[in-house]
Design a protein around this motif. Structure first.
Motif, PDB file in Angstrom:
ATOM      1  N   ILE A 231       0.837  -1.200   0.000  1.00 14.54           N
ATOM      2  CA  ILE A 231       0.000   0.000   0.000  1.00 14.54           C
ATOM      3  C   ILE A 231       0.870   1.248   0.000  1.00 14.54           C
ATOM      4  O   ILE A 231       0.618   2.200  -0.759  1.00 14.54           O
ATOM      5  CB  ILE A 231      -0.938  -0.017   1.225  1.00 14.54           C
ATOM      6  N   ILE A 232       1.902   1.264   0.845  1.00 12.96           N
ATOM      7  CA  ILE A 232       2.810   2.421   0.885  1.00 12.96           C
ATOM      8  C   ILE A 232       3.505   2.604  -0.458  1.00 12.96           C
ATOM      9  O   ILE A 232       3.679   3.734  -0.941  1.00 12.96           O
ATOM     10  CB  ILE A 232       3.847   2.242   2.010  1.00 12.96           C
ATOM     11  N   ARG A 234       2.367   1.800  -3.430  1.00  9.27           N
ATOM     12  CA  ARG A 234       1.421   2.384  -4.386  1.00  9.27           C
ATOM     13  C   ARG A 234       1.200   3.871  -4.112  1.00  9.27           C
ATOM     14  O   ARG A 234       1.058   4.665  -5.045  1.00  9.27           O
ATOM     15  CB  ARG A 234       0.089   1.630  -4.309  1.00  9.27           C
ATOM     16  N   LEU A 235       1.176   4.241  -2.836  1.00 11.14           N
ATOM     17  CA  LEU A 235       1.003   5.656  -2.509  1.00 11.14           C
ATOM     18  C   LEU A 235       2.204   6.480  -2.965  1.00 11.14           C
ATOM     19  O   LEU A 235       2.045   7.620  -3.432  1.00 11.14           O
ATOM     20  CB  LEU A 235       0.795   5.818  -0.998  1.00 11.14           C
ATOM     21  N   GLU A 236       3.403   5.933  -2.822  1.00 13.97           N
ATOM     22  CA  GLU A 236       4.601   6.648  -3.269  1.00 13.97           C
ATOM     23  C   GLU A 236       4.614   6.806  -4.785  1.00 13.97           C
ATOM     24  O   GLU A 236       5.258   7.728  -5.305  1.00 13.97           O
ATOM     25  CB  GLU A 236       5.848   5.898  -2.800  1.00 13.97           C
ATOM     26  N   TYR A 238       1.905   7.441  -6.378  1.00 16.29           N
ATOM     27  CA  TYR A 238       0.697   8.236  -6.616  1.00 16.29           C
ATOM     28  C   TYR A 238      -0.430   7.402  -7.218  1.00 16.29           C
ATOM     29  O   TYR A 238      -1.327   7.952  -7.864  1.00 16.29           O
ATOM     30  CB  TYR A 238       1.009   9.447  -7.515  1.00 16.29           C
ATOM     31  N   TYR A 240      -3.215   6.108  -5.989  1.00 14.04           N
ATOM     32  CA  TYR A 240      -4.090   6.103  -4.829  1.00 14.04           C
ATOM     33  C   TYR A 240      -5.212   5.077  -4.965  1.00 14.04           C
ATOM     34  O   TYR A 240      -5.610   4.443  -3.985  1.00 14.04           O
ATOM     35  CB  TYR A 240      -4.675   7.498  -4.616  1.00 14.04           C
ATOM     36  N   ALA A 243      -3.751   1.690  -4.181  1.00 15.33           N
ATOM     37  CA  ALA A 243      -3.476   1.549  -2.751  1.00 15.33           C
ATOM     38  C   ALA A 243      -4.762   1.308  -1.969  1.00 15.33           C
ATOM     39  O   ALA A 243      -4.818   0.446  -1.085  1.00 15.33           O
ATOM     40  CB  ALA A 243      -2.766   2.797  -2.226  1.00 15.33           C
ATOM     41  N   THR A 244      -5.805   2.078  -2.293  1.00 15.20           N
ATOM     42  CA  THR A 244      -7.069   1.903  -1.573  1.00 15.20           C
ATOM     43  C   THR A 244      -7.725   0.563  -1.917  1.00 15.20           C
ATOM     44  O   THR A 244      -8.417  -0.012  -1.078  1.00 15.20           O
ATOM     45  CB  THR A 244      -8.044   3.046  -1.914  1.00 15.20           C
TER      46      THR A 244
END
Length: 277
Positions: A231-232, A234-236, A238, A240, A243-244
């Protein structure tokens, strides 16, 4: 007929405030996560769920969390038993140390465990010649989850043990029951709801744990890469929606497991006539 008086009047207002507070703190953020995950569409959802790397990370996160919670149930019960039933020098210190994982930053715990169990660490250097590798393996992840989860079991079982009537054990012994029968027929049925609660709390804490695991895991894809790290990542990037989506999958699986645990706990509470605290 006169209306029955209530200790705390204003049920409608209290219920409305509770639901509003719960919605703002829990329901609305969770709904936002679900809505955000819909941005990938069904094809994107299937692509994420069919990714072997993500499936391996989900499997690792849930399997290590379950194993760690089960181990904590056993040793947490023993620790709570000693703290309640026995008096020994340093008991207050041991009782305070149980809560230390709550106060210690998880990153510090992960660094400390890694330094201990790495191949060159204080403990790892003696395990390495025996062919036992802890750090950078699923064993290390499980160990970190045991460390952060043990207080949940101890603090859940401890009050129930404190209220347990020792006269029941004495009566069972007087009727001819041996120690094994007293434990399995008298003590464990009363403690079972509390043990389930401790297991559920330790499991839920372990599934989403990141700080203490990230250092000792090694983050090797397909081997020691946990779902929160995905998840982290995917957030890095961008991503989102991606990640969600992974977060939603974790939430759904966790909710299903916790729902089953709550059903079993309710059944056990009705059977014993007690409620886990």
């Amino acid at each position: 007929m006169s209306q029955r008086s209530r200790v705390l009047p204003g049920f409608g207002l209290s219920l409305g405030f509770t639901l509003a507070y719960l919605s703002l703190i829990v329901l609305i953020p969770l709904s936002a996560v679900f809505i955000k995950s819909l941005g990938v569409g069904w094809e994107g959802l299937w692509e994420i769920l069919s990714s072997e790397r993500i499936l391996k990370s989900l499997q690792l996160s849930f399997s290590t969390a379950i194993v760690a919670a089960l181990i904590n149930v056993v040793f947490g019960l023993l620790l709570a038993w000693c703290l309640v039933r026995y008096t020994f020098p340093g008991k207050r210190i041991v009782d305070a140390l149980v809560d230390l994982p709550f106060a210690l930053p998880t990153a510090v715990a992960g660094i400390a465990l890694t330094s201990l169990y790495a191949p060159t660490g204080w403990i790892g250097q003696y395990l390495e010649p025996l062919g036992i590798k802890v750090a950078y393996t699923p064993i290390g992840i499980t160990l970190a989850l045991i460390f952060i989860g043990i207080p949940f079991v101890v603090r859940t079982v401890q009050p129930v043990l404190s209220d347990f009537e020792t006269e029941l054990e004495e009566a069972a012994s007087a009727l001819g029951a041996n120690r094994f029968q007293i434990i399995t027929k008298v003590i464990l049925p009363v403690l079972f709801p509390a043990l389930l609660t401790g297991f559920a709390l330790a499991f839920a804490r372990g599934v989403g744990e990141y700080g203490s695991v990230i250092f000792i895991a090694g983050n090797q894809p397909f081997e020691t890469e946990i779902a929160p790290l995905m998840i982290i990542s995917r957030l890095e990037e961008y991503d989102y929606a991606g990640a969600t989506t992974i977060a939603v999958v974790m939430l759904v699986i966790s909710f299903a497991i916790l729902f089953v645990i709550n059903l079993v706990q309710a059944w056990a509470s009705r059977r014993t006539g007690r409620t886990a605290r």
